[in-house]
Scaffold this active site. Structure first.
Site, PDB file in Angstrom:
ATOM      1  N   HIS A 294      -1.800  -0.375   2.434  1.00  0.00           N
ATOM      2  CA  HIS A 294      -0.660  -1.241   2.141  1.00  0.00           C
ATOM      3  C   HIS A 294      -0.004  -0.785   0.848  1.00  0.00           C
ATOM      4  CE1 HIS A 294      -2.596  -4.480   4.844  1.00  0.00           C
ATOM      5  NE2 HIS A 294      -1.660  -3.815   5.504  1.00  0.00           N
TER       6      HIS A 294
ATOM      7  N   GLU B   3      -0.308  -2.215  -2.803  1.00  0.00           N
ATOM      8  CA  GLU B   3      -1.658  -2.458  -3.293  1.00  0.00           C
ATOM      9  C   GLU B   3      -2.157  -1.265  -4.114  1.00  0.00           C
ATOM     10  OE1 GLU B   3      -2.168  -5.297   0.619  1.00  0.00           O
ATOM     11  OE2 GLU B   3      -3.806  -3.886   0.207  1.00  0.00           O
TER      12      GLU B   3
ATOM     13  N   HIS C 254      -8.264  -2.887  -0.387  1.00  0.00           N
ATOM     14  CA  HIS C 254      -7.011  -3.648  -0.384  1.00  0.00           C
ATOM     15  C   HIS C 254      -6.940  -4.497  -1.637  1.00  0.00           C
ATOM     16  CE1 HIS C 254      -5.657  -3.115   3.916  1.00  0.00           C
ATOM     17  NE2 HIS C 254      -6.883  -2.645   3.990  1.00  0.00           N
TER      18      HIS C 254
ATOM     19  N   GLU D 261     -11.088  -6.817  -0.869  1.00  0.00           N
ATOM     20  CA  GLU D 261      -9.839  -7.289  -1.459  1.00  0.00           C
ATOM     21  C   GLU D 261     -10.107  -7.402  -2.955  1.00  0.00           C
ATOM     22  OE1 GLU D 261      -6.939  -7.790  -0.174  1.00  0.00           O
ATOM     23  OE2 GLU D 261      -7.322  -7.842   1.976  1.00  0.00           O
TER      24      GLU D 261
END
Ligand SMILES: NS(=O)(=O)N[C@@H](Cc1ccccc1)C(=O)O
Ligand SMILES: [Ca+2]
Ligand SMILES: [Ca+2]
Ligand SMILES: [Ca+2]
Ligand SMILES: [Zn+2]
Length: 310
Positions: A69, A72, A198, A271
């Site tokens: 992404h 990120e 991420h 994350e």
């Protein structure tokens, strides 16, 4: 390029230069190649770290991939931290030396070079997530395991989770597929464990994402329990919250479901920092958090590398 206050982040050229420096400084344990090209024709580089790096040795392989992404960017710094740590520390840290001598470690710092570049090239963050193919495909909804099966992605090309026109329609996910498929040697997938990095929310996630069921046709209770056990161990070291990714929300076409479903790779998503950042700002922590928030994951990375040999 990155705006003021964000100089510590690596843009594409700086990222490639960093990988070249790692290889120049450690030619016997590091090598750089490309897994293919992005939609706009940029290389997607991969670094290999291992003893006898030019040989494909019979050692468990581990994959770390970052920046699927675009916005990120802290994840690219995480991949570069891993690259630097397992080369610079090889000479003076026995645990690092053991890992490098008994594993083959693959690091892909930028899966989405077009999107990552677009997000910063104006000097102002665009908040961009997807690749740069037409209206943009969400790479983490374009992988080919139960693609679009379960309401975990968007069929609207303008949607933030647009799944693409077909599984693997994005050149970047197709390059990831081809690379991972190429690690099947003698009928056995050599990559035993992986982390897809991420941001943000400070979570350790494991498959499956397409259903909230723990057990599925491709995941036994024992296999689920191993994901949870190791996920909990890793979360213990970094203070993230461990959970099945579908506990967050249902996704289809995500990386974890394919890595496990297709290849039985013990695959997690981390994350990273911040835990919550109030919307778009959470994706753009200033560069003074990079050192701390990447080093925070060193012990978890060590656990995953160990687990690849279990
Ligand atoms: N980084 S994020 O905010 O996009 N969250 C990820 C969460 C995620 C990651 C891996 C598998 C399923 C779900 C996403 O792809 O939605
Ligand atoms: Ca080796
Ligand atoms: Ca090998
Ligand atoms: Ca070896
Ligand atoms: Zn993401």
């Amino acid at each position: 390029d990155f705006p003021p206050g964000y100089e510590g982040y690596h843009n594409l050229d700086e990222m490639n230069a960093e990988l070249d420096t790692v290889v120049k400084d450690h030619p016997d344990i590091a090598s750089k190649s490309s897994i293919g090209k992005s939609f706009e024709g940029r290389d997607i580089p991969v670094l290999k770290i291992s003893d006898n790096v030019g040989q494909d040795e019979d050692e468990p392989e581990v994959l770390f991939n970052c920046n699927q992404h675009a916005r990120e960017h802290l994840t690219t710094e995480m991949c570069l931290r891993i690259a630097n740590r397992f080369t610079d520390e090889y000479a003076n840290d026995q645990a690092v030396k053991d890992a490098v001598d008994n594993r083959e470690i693959w690091i892909i710092p930028v899966v989405n070079p077009d999107g990552s570049s677009y997000d910063v090239e104006s000097g102002q963050f665009q908040g961009w997530r997807k690749n740069r193919q037409d209206a943009g495909t969400d790479l983490n909804r374009n992988w080919g395991y139960k693609w679009g099966c379960c309401g975990g992605s968007d069929d609207d090309p303008n949607g933030e989770t647009y799944r693409g026109t077909a599984e693997w329609s994005a050149p970047e996910t197709a390059a990831m597929r081809d690379f991972i498929d190429s690690r099947v040697v003698g009928g056995a997938q050599q990559i035993k464990a992986a982390i897809d990095w991420h941001t943000y929310s400070e979570l350790v996630l494991w498959p499956m994402g397409h259903t909230s069921d723990d057990v599925t046709e491709d995941m036994t209770q024992e296999e689920y329990d191993r994901f949870a056990r190791v996920g909990g161990e890793m979360a213990q070291t970094n203070g993230y919250t461990p959970q099945q990714s579908s506990d967050l929300y249902v996704t289809d076409g995500d990386s974890l479901d394919w890595m496990w479903g297709q290849h039985k790779i013990l695959a997690y998503t981390f994350e990273m920092y911040p835990a919550n950042g109030g919307g778009i700002d959470g994706f753009y922590p200033p560069d003074d958090v990079i050192a701390k928030e990447t080093a925070r994951n060193d012990a978890a990375v060590d656990i995953l590398i160990r687990e690849a040999g279990a």
